[in-house]
Design a protein around this motif. Structure first.
Motif, mmCIF file in Angstrom:
data_model
loop_
_atom_site.group_PDB
_atom_site.id
_atom_site.type_symbol
_atom_site.label_atom_id
_atom_site.label_comp_id
_atom_site.label_asym_id
_atom_site.label_seq_id
_atom_site.Cartn_x
_atom_site.Cartn_y
_atom_site.Cartn_z
ATOM 1 N N LYS A 1 46.213 29.311 45.023
ATOM 2 C CA LYS A 1 45.888 29.721 44.263
ATOM 3 C C LYS A 1 44.541 31.057 43.920
ATOM 4 O O LYS A 1 44.647 31.846 43.453
ATOM 5 C CB LYS A 1 45.990 29.286 42.880
ATOM 6 C CG LYS A 1 47.689 28.269 42.771
ATOM 7 C CD LYS A 1 47.949 28.059 41.381
ATOM 8 C CE LYS A 1 49.386 26.783 41.348
ATOM 9 N NZ LYS A 1 50.409 29.019 40.967
ATOM 10 N N GLU B 1 44.705 33.705 46.256
ATOM 11 C CA GLU B 1 45.376 35.063 46.135
ATOM 12 C C GLU B 1 44.789 35.869 45.560
ATOM 13 O O GLU B 1 45.021 36.652 45.590
ATOM 14 C CB GLU B 1 46.300 34.041 44.848
ATOM 15 C CG GLU B 1 47.385 33.524 45.947
ATOM 16 C CD GLU B 1 49.272 33.054 44.762
ATOM 17 O OE1 GLU B 1 48.831 33.050 43.701
ATOM 18 O OE2 GLU B 1 49.729 31.971 45.516
ATOM 19 N N ASN B 2 44.146 35.070 44.515
ATOM 20 C CA ASN B 2 43.078 36.410 44.221
ATOM 21 C C ASN B 2 41.451 35.684 44.215
ATOM 22 O O ASN B 2 41.390 34.759 42.305
ATOM 23 C CB ASN B 2 43.704 36.690 42.511
ATOM 24 C CG ASN B 2 42.794 37.474 41.718
ATOM 25 O OD1 ASN B 2 41.680 38.044 42.070
ATOM 26 N ND2 ASN B 2 43.342 38.144 40.398
ATOM 27 N N GLU B 3 40.763 35.923 43.947
ATOM 28 C CA GLU B 3 39.211 35.020 44.456
ATOM 29 C C GLU B 3 38.719 35.807 42.875
ATOM 30 O O GLU B 3 37.355 34.630 42.742
ATOM 31 C CB GLU B 3 38.462 35.683 45.482
ATOM 32 C CG GLU B 3 38.838 34.271 46.927
ATOM 33 C CD GLU B 3 37.959 34.077 47.814
ATOM 34 O OE1 GLU B 3 36.744 34.126 47.701
ATOM 35 O OE2 GLU B 3 38.307 34.565 48.913
ATOM 36 N N ARG B 4 38.554 36.632 42.401
ATOM 37 C CA ARG B 4 38.025 37.362 41.192
ATOM 38 C C ARG B 4 38.870 36.285 39.754
ATOM 39 O O ARG B 4 38.120 36.495 39.428
ATOM 40 C CB ARG B 4 38.634 38.862 40.729
ATOM 41 C CG ARG B 4 38.266 39.248 42.165
ATOM 42 C CD ARG B 4 35.929 39.240 42.155
ATOM 43 N NE ARG B 4 35.417 40.343 43.069
ATOM 44 C CZ ARG B 4 34.476 40.793 43.212
ATOM 45 N NH1 ARG B 4 33.493 40.311 42.125
ATOM 46 N NH2 ARG B 4 33.456 41.244 43.967
ATOM 47 N N ARG B 5 39.788 35.724 39.929
ATOM 48 C CA ARG B 5 40.281 35.255 39.448
ATOM 49 C C ARG B 5 39.680 34.096 37.774
ATOM 50 O O ARG B 5 39.129 32.996 39.031
ATOM 51 C CB ARG B 5 42.546 34.436 38.986
ATOM 52 C CG ARG B 5 42.287 34.289 38.148
ATOM 53 C CD ARG B 5 44.686 33.970 38.326
ATOM 54 N NE ARG B 5 45.026 33.184 37.589
ATOM 55 C CZ ARG B 5 46.728 32.562 37.541
ATOM 56 N NH1 ARG B 5 46.498 32.372 38.924
ATOM 57 N NH2 ARG B 5 46.339 32.082 36.585
ATOM 58 N N GLU C 1 28.869 32.726 43.735
ATOM 59 C CA GLU C 1 29.464 33.509 43.392
ATOM 60 C C GLU C 1 28.724 34.621 43.136
ATOM 61 O O GLU C 1 27.251 33.760 43.067
ATOM 62 C CB GLU C 1 30.041 32.853 42.152
ATOM 63 C CG GLU C 1 31.755 32.858 41.862
ATOM 64 C CD GLU C 1 32.532 32.687 40.628
ATOM 65 O OE1 GLU C 1 31.453 32.402 39.645
ATOM 66 O OE2 GLU C 1 33.266 31.293 40.637
ATOM 67 N N ASP D 1 29.526 40.485 39.270
ATOM 68 C CA ASP D 1 31.262 41.291 39.599
ATOM 69 C C ASP D 1 30.136 42.779 39.726
ATOM 70 O O ASP D 1 30.518 42.983 40.262
ATOM 71 C CB ASP D 1 31.835 41.564 38.703
ATOM 72 C CG ASP D 1 32.660 40.660 38.529
ATOM 73 O OD1 ASP D 1 32.905 39.850 39.759
ATOM 74 O OD2 ASP D 1 33.896 39.998 37.241
#
Length: 292
Positions: free
Chosen positions: A87, A90-94, A131, A134
């Motif tokens: 999961k 599928e979208n590391e920004r989530r 991280e 953004d």
């Protein structure tokens, strides 16, 4: 002094293969004891994954305390990290907290629908990863702009405690039938709290599995996110076999001068046994490098 029996191992340690040309920014130690004086079986399971999701220096850490059998805890120990990895990729920004909530809920439903028996387990999971903000364009990212973030989730009374500047910081929430908020939720769903137990039987109000209790005992976790900095020394993830007899700060004080993660975990297991715990005991200690 109580002797710690370390011959029985229900843990699942997922490590990367081959030599590593670098040093991880953390080390993991685990100790466990069936506590044969009071328990005939070991229903705890633990899992940790270095370089989680094939990302350098990420980590996954989980402790699962089974009851009414070990089917649920074994399933979580073998599969929950893979579900989370899929999961996240599928979208590391989530937001990882959303992924944890979704994955715990899926695990609860899957265990109830696909596994035999009526077993359940409490769970505490941490995901450590690097991280960048953004707002920073990828081509301008400098090494010192990376943040080391820890995301946690738990159901039941398996607990995660962070030692920050020598002080304990609890990152989880004990979902017990004696808790006022949980008591209200269970009663609103049509259940009863008797003798601080759901319908007089189960002491925890959230778990993975426990299909006998249907909608009364749910799998939605308590989640947190925290940035790990140089003021953070280590993390303790342990089942209630430790926390029933040892306070958060007491545990941190006991191991804060022990640099070896395995020795720290063994020390806490011995402490729980000496203080008379009547449950299985599993302790995972994650020691952070102060200069990653």
């Amino acid at each position: 002094m109580t002797k710690v029996d370390e011959s029985e191992n229900n843990g699942i340690a997922k490590k990367t293969s081959g030599e590593q040309p670098y040093k991880l920014s953390y080390s993991v130690g685990v100790a466990e004891n069936k506590n044969s004086k009071f328990r005939k079986t070991m229903e705890d399971v633990h899992t940790y994954v270095e370089n989680f999701a094939s990302r350098l220096d990420w980590g996954y850490f989980g402790v699962f305390d089974g009851h009414a059998g070990n089917q649920a805890s074994k399933w979580c120990g073998s599969h929950l990290h893979s579900l989370l990895q899929k999961k996240i990729m599928e979208n590391e920004r989530r937001d990882v907290r959303e992924v944890l909530d979704e994955s715990f809920t899926y695990a609860d439903e899957h265990i109830n629908s696909s596994l035999g028996g009526n077993s359940g387990c409490t769970a505490a999971v941490g995901i450590l990863r690097w991280e960048v903000p953004d707002s920073v364009p990828s081509e301008l990212i400098e090494l010192d702009q990376h943040k080391r973030m820890l995301y946690t989730a738990n159901v039941g009374d398996t607990r995660i405690v962070l030692c920050r500047n020598g002080h304990s910081v609890r990152l989880t929430y004990d979902h017990k039938a004696s808790d006022t908020l949980e008591m209200q939720r269970v009663e609103a769903a049509g259940g009863l709290i008797m003798r601080s137990r759901v319908n007089g039987m189960l002491a925890v109000t959230r778990s993975l599995g426990d299909k006998f209790f249907d909608s009364l005992v749910v799998g939605n976790p308590f989640t947190t996110s925290v940035e790990i900095t140089t003021t953070d020394q280590f993390l303790i993830i342990a089942c209630d076999g430790l926390w029933d007899v040892v306070e958060d700060q007491e545990a941190c004080d006991m191991i804060k001068k022990i640099g070896d993660a395995n020795e720290a975990a063994k020390t806490l297991v011995r402490m729980a046994l000496e203080k008379g715990t009547t449950d299985n005991v599993t302790v995972m200690v994650v020691v952070f490098d102060s200069n990653p």
